[in-house]
Design a protein around this motif. Sequence first.
Motif, PDB file in Angstrom:
ATOM      1  N   MET A  69       6.561   0.909   0.527  1.00  0.00           N
ATOM      2  CA  MET A  69       6.228   1.849   1.597  1.00  0.00           C
ATOM      3  C   MET A  69       6.823   1.362   2.914  1.00  0.00           C
ATOM      4  O   MET A  69       6.982   0.165   3.131  1.00  0.00           O
ATOM      5  N   GLU A  74       6.891   6.777   1.630  1.00  0.00           N
ATOM      6  CA  GLU A  74       6.800   6.232   0.282  1.00  0.00           C
ATOM      7  C   GLU A  74       8.165   6.305  -0.392  1.00  0.00           C
ATOM      8  O   GLU A  74       8.856   7.318  -0.338  1.00  0.00           O
ATOM      9  N   ASN A  78      -3.873   2.965  -1.283  1.00  0.00           N
ATOM     10  CA  ASN A  78      -2.771   3.525  -2.056  1.00  0.00           C
ATOM     11  C   ASN A  78      -1.755   2.510  -2.573  1.00  0.00           C
ATOM     12  O   ASN A  78      -0.767   2.888  -3.197  1.00  0.00           O
ATOM     13  N   GLY A  79      -1.990   1.234  -2.307  1.00  0.00           N
ATOM     14  CA  GLY A  79      -1.030   0.236  -2.766  1.00  0.00           C
ATOM     15  C   GLY A  79      -1.686  -1.100  -3.036  1.00  0.00           C
ATOM     16  O   GLY A  79      -2.898  -1.270  -2.890  1.00  0.00           O
TER      17      GLY A  79
END
Length: 276
Positions: free
Chosen positions: A125, A165, A226-227
Amino acid sequence: MSYSSEDETDISDSELDEYVDRCYVQLQNGDPKVKLSDEVYRCPYCPGKKKLVYQFQDLIQHASDVGKGSQNKDIKHKGKHLGLVKYLKDDVDHDQEDLSSKFTELSLELPPNHGVNKLFVWPWMGILANVDVEGSISKLRNDLINRGFDPVRVRPLKGTFSVVEFKKDWSGFYNAMMFEKEFEVDHRGKKDYSTGSVMEDKLYGWIARDDDYKSKDVIGEYLQKNGDLKTIADLETDEKRKTGLLIANLDETIGKLMMRIDELERKHCASPAASL
């Protein structure tokens, strides 16, 4: 299919064409494997070489050079590469407008473990700062596409931040690193945003790392949801375990990036950098 029985005996020049056809058929049957992803390929006949992964056109060039090189006295080695050329040209579905023009050869040797333990947010990202809150996210994404960064999507956050992303593979890592470097050479990287005078009408960008992930703000909150934090060595190990193939060599990947970055810096020194 195995090469063991063939490799026990030599072939003559007159048998080369027949051998090329046999290698071509084996490649058609998927043994050995050539295509690792839509953008990354390997030469199955050169284990242990510096350049382990290629873009499509680069692999064709490599196979052609080996297959036609007069300095190569190994007829079978030449035949395998000529079969690879035929297979790539005739059987591999490929978008000719790929990333090959941007990738340089993975040939620069660096000290062992260079960058191995640096933590990145994965999936890859990038962070955009100073984003115009009134602007269009789709336009911003298109701008990034036009700059050659190939983003998967752009996620707006609260305030003037957005997250870019990238693809989860090694081409995504390459694009994320070049995304960061292009902002850096234009004095719009993370350091410039954090310590310098921010230009109101300019974007700032960098690849997301552990300090962004651990930050107690909207960036950290999004990245944590998200990561994950991974080193490149972790990802290499995961790839080896999943596929049994060496998809990318760390030192060579970093070497490729450094060579491309040097080229980028020379261009920026020679002419004004375009801004997003």
